[in-house]
Design an enzyme around this catalytic site. Sequence first.
Site, short mmCIF file in Angstrom:
data_model
loop_
_atom_site.label_atom_id
_atom_site.label_comp_id
_atom_site.label_asym_id
_atom_site.label_seq_id
_atom_site.Cartn_x
_atom_site.Cartn_y
_atom_site.Cartn_z
CB ALA A 1 48.41 -36.18 2.62
CG ASP A 2 50.21 -41.08 2.16
OD1 ASP A 2 49.51 -40.14 1.72
OD2 ASP A 2 50.03 -42.26 1.83
#
Length: 385
Positions: free
Chosen positions: A166-167
Site C-alpha cells: 500500500a505504501d
Amino acid sequence: MKKIKTILLFLIPLISLSYIGCAGKTNKQPESEFPSKAEVIEIIKKVNGNWQATHPNHENSFWHRAAYHTGNIAAYEVTNIDDYKAYSEAWAEHNLWMGAQSDDSTKWKYSYGESDEYVLFGDFQTCFQVYIDLYNLNPDEKKIARAKQVMEYQMSTPNNDYWWWADGLYMAMPVMTKLYKVTNNELYLDKLYEYFSFAQDLMYDSESKLFYRDAKYIYPKHKTDNGLKDFWARGNGWVFAALPKVLEDLPETNTHRAEYIKIYKEMAEAIAASQQTDGSWTRSMLDPQHAPGPETSGTAFFTYGFLWGINNGILDEATYAPVVNNSWKYLAETALQPDGRVGYVQPIGEKAIAGQVVDVNSTADFGVGAFLLAASEMVKYVDKK
C-alpha cells in the site's frame, strides 16, 4: 387557560423537531473552532525549523527521507520561506537527483531492497516527486533526467505488479502524474491505471473500503489479536494521501478519474468512521484494542487527505470539517511538542504491533513530512474563510 395549554402542547413538539432538523443540517463546526492562517503558519515554522535545525546533514534518497521532503515542499509553497526550498535542493544535489543509483538496467529490481540495484522499487522513486517539484520551480533538465529514465524504462516492461504494498501508492503514483504534466506523455497515465488496478485488486477490501498493507495481511489469513480485519493506519494514510496528489495533476477528461474519486470517497467515509474521540486514529483502524493509543503519521495523512478533498470540492465540507477539526486539534495540541518536535509517530514498520511503545518521544522524518502536508493544506482551507 385550558386553551393555552392545548396550544403549547401542540407547539412544543414542533419547536423540538425544528431544532433537531436544523442541528442535523449542519455538522460543521463553527468557523472559530479552526485556527487562523497565521497560527497555522507559525506551527509550520516551529515544526520545520526544529527538524531542519536538528538535521543539518543530508542522507540518501530512500522513502522516509523523501516523504519528509514532500511535506517540506508543501510547506515552502504556502510560506515562501526560501530556506525550505534550499534544504530540499541541497538534499537532491547530495543524491545527484537520483534514487537508487545503479546504471545497469539489466540488474534493476522492484522487490524490497535498499541497495543501488533496487531502482524500480517505489521506495526509491518517492524522491522523484520532490525533484519534479523543484524542476517546476526552476526548470533544469538535470533535475528530472533520472526520473524520466527510470520511469520510461519501467513502462517499457510488460510487468504490472510494481505496486505490491500500500505504501507504494504514495511513493510512486504521484511521480507518474507529475511526469505526465511535464512531458504530456499519455503513457504515464495509462501505466498509472494499469499498476493501480493491480494494487487495487490485490489489497483493496471492497467491504471495509480500506487497503490491506500487502498480501500478507489479507483477512482471514491474517487477523488482529481480537480476530478482526487488520487495516494499518499509516498504510491507509499513504493511499489516502496519494489519491489527492494524483487527482491534482490528472486531467479532468481522464477516462479513469471517476474511478480514482470513487475509491477516494469510499475511503474517506471508512476513515472518518474509525476516528477516535481524541481526534487521532489508532494503528489498527478497526481494532483499537490491538495496539491502543494515538498514532500521528496516519492521522496527519488522513487530515491532509480530508482537507484536500474539501478544498477541491470533492469531499462534502459539512460532513468532513468536524473530522478535520478534531484531527487537527490532536495534531496541534497532542502530537506537537513545545520545542517543535512531532511525537506519537509509529517507527518504521509495516503493521500495527501489539505492545509496541509509541509515545511523546516517538518521532521520524516521514511523520514530520505528513504533519507538514496536513498543516500546509490547513493553510489553504482557513485562507478561504
